[in-house]
Design an enzyme around this catalytic site. Structure first.
Site, short mmCIF file in Angstrom:
data_model
loop_
_atom_site.label_atom_id
_atom_site.label_comp_id
_atom_site.label_asym_id
_atom_site.label_seq_id
_atom_site.Cartn_x
_atom_site.Cartn_y
_atom_site.Cartn_z
N ARG A 265 62.49 52.29 46.32
CA ARG A 265 62.92 51.89 46.77
C ARG A 265 64.30 52.35 47.39
NH1 ARG A 265 63.38 45.11 47.29
NH2 ARG A 265 63.97 46.20 49.78
N GLY B 5 65.58 42.32 45.06
CA GLY B 5 67.04 41.96 44.25
C GLY B 5 67.76 43.34 42.98
N ALA B 6 68.71 43.67 42.80
CA ALA B 6 69.12 44.94 42.96
C ALA B 6 68.71 45.22 41.53
CB ALA B 6 70.40 45.75 43.00
N ASP C 190 73.95 45.65 46.62
CA ASP C 190 72.88 46.99 46.74
C ASP C 190 73.54 47.94 45.70
OD1 ASP C 190 71.46 44.93 48.27
OD2 ASP C 190 69.95 45.80 46.37
#
Ligand code: MRU
Length: 339
Positions: free
Chosen positions: A92, A52-53, A240
């Site tokens: 990521r 989750g961003a 995101d």
């Protein structure tokens, strides 16, 4: 003010440790994992123990504190902390909140390089977390005001408390709507399971049930039918990375929902804090889309569901063009990308 007991992490001040709720173990087990080094933080983000961003950004901020703590007495501490920042940046690629938090932490390191202790670096990580809590609260109010009273909302992936420092982005709005109408006409939420990582099935359903919000789990391919049956009044998702023109990267499958929403004249909202906006990118085609392992497509909870040797693709995100978005719910109000 509404509240949720769900959180992806807590801070143990006595030990100065970030204790993570391992999201890979949910919903079966609530397992907590202490993180105490940059390597452990990087591993937790890459392996998606935390995801989750905004939650990734906050976790990385504490990783930067660990780096500062470990190198503070060394002559080349700035270079070493910068190397750890690069390591965390490689975890990521899509959620911009990660890079935003790392830049902000590095600026704090530079501003306090000659301090006796790295306490200011730790304070900044907490400040990023506190700001996220406040932004979630503000989005919840703006989003609920914009969407109004509705019987059925559909959401995708997990943009909840588990994905942020506070109430969640999309689920923060859902929590607020639930609170406003629970005594008159309770809200019902359709939860997309969100293949292949199953954030909807494993995390969103768990989170909503924990908070007593009525929800029904569906597989991703059921949403069109439900829209056709007029059983979806609004769709709300997280993000995101949002480019300057409003194009939005979010979990794979979001774009398909936005196309369906337009066809069925259903409002399609994105909720995102300031840290999710990337003004350096003019449009969504410049957003890097994470490609994850094909194992995550052919294995469900370790069990193979496709023939050995089958070819796979696993883009983890897609980009929804701004023309399909009714409104972006931000902490300062609603942006109307179409306008
Ligand atoms: O791969 P994930 O689980 O990190 O992807 C998460 C999402 O796509 C969320 O919708 C997004 O980060 C918004 S979270 C408030």
């Amino acid at each position: 003010m509404i509240h949720s007991d769900v959180s992806p992490f807590r801070w143990d001040e006595a030990q100065r440790l970030l204790i993570l709720l391992d999201q890979l173990a949910l919903p079966e087990t609530e397992r907590y994992v202490p993180l105490n080094t940059v390597a452990e933080v990087a591993h937790a983000i890459t392996q998606m123990l935390v995801r989750g961003a905004p939650a990734i950004g906050i976790t990385a901020a504490f990783g930067m504190y660990y780096s500062a703590r470990d190198h503070w007495k060394e002559d080349d501490k700035r270079a070493r902390i910068a190397a750890d920042k690069n390591r965390l940046a490689e975890t990521r690629p899509t959620a911009v909140n990660l890079f935003w938090a790392l830049e902000r932490m590095m600026k704090t390191v530079d501003a306090h390089l000659h301090d006796e202790t790295p306490d200011a670096i730790l304070a900044e990580a907490h400040q990023i977390w506190r700001e996220d809590i406040a932004m979630n609260q503000a989005m919840a109010i703006h989003g609920a005001d914009a969407i109004g009273q509705v019987p059925n909302i559909l959401t995708h992936c997990n943009a909840g408390a588990l994905a942020t420092g506070g109430l969640g982005t999309a689920l923060g709005v859902i929590r607020e709507i639930h609170e406003r109408q629970k005594n008159a006409s309770p809200l019902h939420v359709w939860v997309d399971e969100t293949r292949p990582y199953l954030q909807g099935a494993r995390l969103t359903a768990w989170e909503l049930m924990k908070d007593g919000i009525d929800c029904t789990l569906i597989t991703d391919n059921m949403s069109a039918y439900l829209m056709q049956q007029k059983l979806v009044d609004a769709i709300i998702v997280g993000a995101d990375r949002i480019a300057a023109n409003g194009d939005t990267a979010n979990k794979i499958g979001t774009y398909a929902l936005a196309v369906l929403a337009k066809y069925h004249h259903i409002p399609f909202y994105v909720a995102a804090p300031d840290s999710t906006f990337d003004p350096t990118l003019a449009s969504g085609d410049q957003i890097v889309i994470e490609e994850r392992s094909g194992d995550e497509v052919v294995l469900v909870k370790g069990k193979r569901i496709a023939p050995e040797g089958v070819k796979t693709r696993h883009p983890a995100f897609d980009v929804t063009p701004h023309s399909l978005i009714t409104g972006i719910i931000t902490p300062s109000g609603i942006l109307r990308p179409k306008a």
